[in-house]
Write a protein that holds these residues in place. Structure first.
Motif, mmCIF file in Angstrom:
data_model
loop_
_atom_site.group_PDB
_atom_site.id
_atom_site.type_symbol
_atom_site.label_atom_id
_atom_site.label_comp_id
_atom_site.label_asym_id
_atom_site.label_seq_id
_atom_site.Cartn_x
_atom_site.Cartn_y
_atom_site.Cartn_z
ATOM 1 N N ALA A 134 -45.695 -9.481 -48.245
ATOM 2 C CA ALA A 134 -46.471 -8.295 -47.854
ATOM 3 C C ALA A 134 -46.679 -8.264 -46.337
ATOM 4 C CB ALA A 134 -47.823 -8.308 -48.571
ATOM 5 N N ASP A 135 -47.022 -9.403 -45.766
ATOM 6 C CA ASP A 135 -47.336 -9.453 -44.328
ATOM 7 C C ASP A 135 -46.114 -9.180 -43.437
ATOM 8 O OD1 ASP A 135 -49.863 -10.091 -45.106
ATOM 9 O OD2 ASP A 135 -49.820 -12.179 -44.410
ATOM 10 N N TYR A 136 -44.933 -9.567 -43.914
ATOM 11 C CA TYR A 136 -43.739 -9.451 -43.066
ATOM 12 C C TYR A 136 -42.743 -8.397 -43.587
ATOM 13 C CZ TYR A 136 -45.350 -13.701 -40.762
ATOM 14 O OH TYR A 136 -46.093 -14.616 -40.063
ATOM 15 N N ALA A 137 -43.240 -7.486 -44.402
ATOM 16 C CA ALA A 137 -42.355 -6.451 -44.947
ATOM 17 C C ALA A 137 -41.615 -5.743 -43.815
ATOM 18 C CB ALA A 137 -43.174 -5.441 -45.754
ATOM 19 N N GLY A 138 -40.298 -5.637 -43.939
ATOM 20 C CA GLY A 138 -39.492 -4.948 -42.930
ATOM 21 C C GLY A 138 -39.170 -5.803 -41.715
ATOM 22 N N LYS A 139 -39.659 -7.035 -41.704
ATOM 23 C CA LYS A 139 -39.387 -7.921 -40.565
ATOM 24 C C LYS A 139 -38.463 -9.063 -41.000
ATOM 25 C CE LYS A 139 -43.744 -7.017 -38.259
ATOM 26 N NZ LYS A 139 -45.151 -7.222 -38.598
ATOM 27 N N GLU A 140 -38.006 -9.801 -39.999
ATOM 28 C CA GLU A 140 -37.180 -10.976 -40.275
ATOM 29 C C GLU A 140 -37.979 -12.201 -39.845
ATOM 30 O OE1 GLU A 140 -33.105 -10.541 -38.988
ATOM 31 O OE2 GLU A 140 -32.929 -12.715 -38.711
ATOM 32 N N ILE A 141 -37.953 -13.257 -40.659
ATOM 33 C CA ILE A 141 -38.749 -14.437 -40.309
ATOM 34 C C ILE A 141 -37.875 -15.685 -40.200
ATOM 35 C CG2 ILE A 141 -40.924 -13.602 -41.286
ATOM 36 C CD1 ILE A 141 -40.390 -15.208 -43.792
ATOM 37 N N LEU A 142 -38.357 -16.610 -39.389
ATOM 38 C CA LEU A 142 -37.723 -17.935 -39.290
ATOM 39 C C LEU A 142 -38.681 -18.946 -39.923
ATOM 40 C CD1 LEU A 142 -35.690 -20.074 -38.238
ATOM 41 C CD2 LEU A 142 -36.979 -20.058 -36.067
ATOM 42 N N LEU A 143 -38.224 -19.567 -41.007
ATOM 43 C CA LEU A 143 -39.018 -20.600 -41.663
ATOM 44 C C LEU A 143 -38.632 -21.948 -41.072
ATOM 45 C CD1 LEU A 143 -38.488 -19.353 -45.338
ATOM 46 C CD2 LEU A 143 -40.603 -19.133 -43.990
ATOM 47 N N VAL A 144 -39.606 -22.666 -40.544
ATOM 48 C CA VAL A 144 -39.325 -23.973 -39.952
ATOM 49 C C VAL A 144 -39.992 -25.048 -40.815
ATOM 50 C CG1 VAL A 144 -39.589 -25.464 -37.944
ATOM 51 C CG2 VAL A 144 -39.184 -23.008 -37.628
ATOM 52 N N GLU A 190 -37.845 -17.249 -28.982
ATOM 53 C CA GLU A 190 -38.488 -16.167 -28.239
ATOM 54 C C GLU A 190 -38.278 -14.833 -28.955
ATOM 55 O OE1 GLU A 190 -37.772 -16.137 -24.065
ATOM 56 O OE2 GLU A 190 -38.901 -14.278 -23.769
ATOM 57 N N GLY A 191 -39.372 -14.124 -29.199
ATOM 58 C CA GLY A 191 -39.297 -12.819 -29.859
ATOM 59 C C GLY A 191 -39.144 -12.869 -31.372
ATOM 60 N N LYS A 192 -39.154 -14.067 -31.946
ATOM 61 C CA LYS A 192 -38.982 -14.177 -33.404
ATOM 62 C C LYS A 192 -40.318 -14.414 -34.115
ATOM 63 C CE LYS A 192 -34.264 -15.878 -33.139
ATOM 64 N NZ LYS A 192 -33.374 -17.035 -33.233
ATOM 65 N N HIS A 193 -40.348 -14.047 -35.394
ATOM 66 C CA HIS A 193 -41.524 -14.314 -36.222
ATOM 67 C C HIS A 193 -41.326 -15.670 -36.891
ATOM 68 C CE1 HIS A 193 -43.172 -10.314 -35.661
ATOM 69 N NE2 HIS A 193 -41.967 -9.818 -35.898
ATOM 70 N N VAL A 194 -42.140 -16.636 -36.483
ATOM 71 C CA VAL A 194 -41.938 -18.015 -36.930
ATOM 72 C C VAL A 194 -43.060 -18.443 -37.878
ATOM 73 C CG1 VAL A 194 -41.760 -20.422 -36.159
ATOM 74 C CG2 VAL A 194 -40.803 -18.580 -34.752
ATOM 75 N N ILE A 195 -42.664 -19.058 -38.975
ATOM 76 C CA ILE A 195 -43.653 -19.672 -39.871
ATOM 77 C C ILE A 195 -43.281 -21.146 -40.032
ATOM 78 C CG2 ILE A 195 -44.737 -19.681 -42.145
ATOM 79 C CD1 ILE A 195 -43.954 -16.778 -42.497
ATOM 80 N N PRO A 229 -42.790 -16.952 -29.216
ATOM 81 C CA PRO A 229 -42.308 -16.229 -30.400
ATOM 82 C C PRO A 229 -43.040 -14.895 -30.517
ATOM 83 C CG PRO A 229 -43.892 -17.907 -31.047
ATOM 84 C CD PRO A 229 -43.678 -18.073 -29.560
ATOM 85 N N ALA A 230 -42.493 -13.948 -31.294
ATOM 86 C CA ALA A 230 -43.200 -12.679 -31.531
ATOM 87 C C ALA A 230 -44.500 -12.964 -32.281
ATOM 88 C CB ALA A 230 -42.314 -11.736 -32.334
ATOM 89 N N SER A 231 -44.444 -13.914 -33.208
ATOM 90 C CA SER A 231 -45.660 -14.366 -33.892
ATOM 91 C C SER A 231 -45.423 -15.789 -34.388
ATOM 92 C CB SER A 231 -45.994 -13.438 -35.073
ATOM 93 O OG SER A 231 -45.012 -13.552 -36.084
ATOM 94 N N PHE A 232 -46.538 -16.487 -34.601
ATOM 95 C CA PHE A 232 -46.439 -17.869 -35.064
ATOM 96 C C PHE A 232 -47.524 -18.113 -36.105
ATOM 97 C CE2 PHE A 232 -47.914 -22.249 -34.996
ATOM 98 C CZ PHE A 232 -46.734 -22.928 -35.232
ATOM 99 N N ARG A 233 -47.129 -18.531 -37.282
ATOM 100 C CA ARG A 233 -48.111 -18.836 -38.324
ATOM 101 C C ARG A 233 -47.782 -20.153 -39.001
ATOM 102 N NH1 ARG A 233 -49.320 -12.924 -41.074
ATOM 103 N NH2 ARG A 233 -50.644 -12.183 -39.381
ATOM 104 N N ILE A 234 -48.803 -20.712 -39.631
ATOM 105 C CA ILE A 234 -48.659 -21.998 -40.318
ATOM 106 C C ILE A 234 -48.873 -21.798 -41.808
ATOM 107 C CG2 ILE A 234 -49.751 -24.248 -40.647
ATOM 108 C CD1 ILE A 234 -50.538 -24.056 -37.616
#
Ligand code: IMP
Length: 174
Positions: free
Chosen positions: A27-37, A89-94, A118-123
């Motif tokens: 839901a939070d990243y609908a329409g976006k691309e994420i990088l799972l680390v 840089e510019g990526k959505h990272v979790i 990054p565009a955003s960073f979450r844990i």
């Protein structure tokens, strides 16, 4: 001989927890691309389960940080022993982690990754022992809070053993 058979969180409950977290991420990243680390080795099983329930476009990478070794207490010193391969840089990272204990590891990783713009960073952490916290760190996505017990299974180890237990168990040293 170490035995670890007291189940704290059964596999069914873990499965529901992964469903819940994946639904929130979708839901939070609908329409976006994420990088799972994934933080190796502990997060491997959680990440494997989580990523298959994530519907948004995702890529994956892994890091290795220093861990407990054969002790059950952290040294408080974190070393990034293997970094990711790409520019964030510019990526959505979790960052996907097995457990938050003192919070020292994730606090260190948060600083390192946020400095890379990054565009955003979450844990996202499967388990959390909030009573053990020594630094101000709250995972954005938190699976299940547990008491101050040393746990193994579902990827978590003691001296690199017991990662394969399907349930989260309390380490029994009798
Ligand atoms: P922190 O830096 O103290 O938050 O520790 C985080 C790391 O310690 C986790 O990624 C785990 O590898 C390890 N850890 C913390 N608690 C446990 C536990 O109960 N069982 C196994 N590993 C743990």
């Amino acid at each position: 001989m170490y035995n670890s058979n007291e189940v704290l969180i059964p596999r069914e409950e873990i499965n529901e927890m992964v469903d819940r977290l994946a639904a929130r991420i979708n839901a939070d990243y609908a329409g976006k691309e994420i990088l799972l680390v994934g933080v190796l080795k502990g997060a491997m099983i959680f990440l494997a389960d989580l990523c298959r329930k994530i519907k948004v476009t995702s890529t994956m990478d892994f890091i290795i940080v220093s861990s407990y070794g054969v002790e059950t207490q952290t040294s408080g010193v974190v070393l990034l022993r293997k970094d990711i391969d790409e520019d964030i840089e510019g990526k959505h990272v979790i960052i996907v982690e097995d457990i938050v204990d003192t919070g020292v590891t994730l606090s260190y990783l948060k600083n390192v990754f946020e400095a890379r713009r990054p565009a955003s960073f979450r844990i996202c952490a499967a388990f959390d022992k909030p009573s053990r916290r020594t630094v101000d760190l709250t995972p954005d996505y938190c699976g299940i809070q547990i008491p101050d017990k040393f746990v193994v299974g579902y990827g978590l180890d003691f001296a690199n053993m017991f990662r394969n237990l399907p349930d989260l168990c309390v380490l029994n040293t009798d």
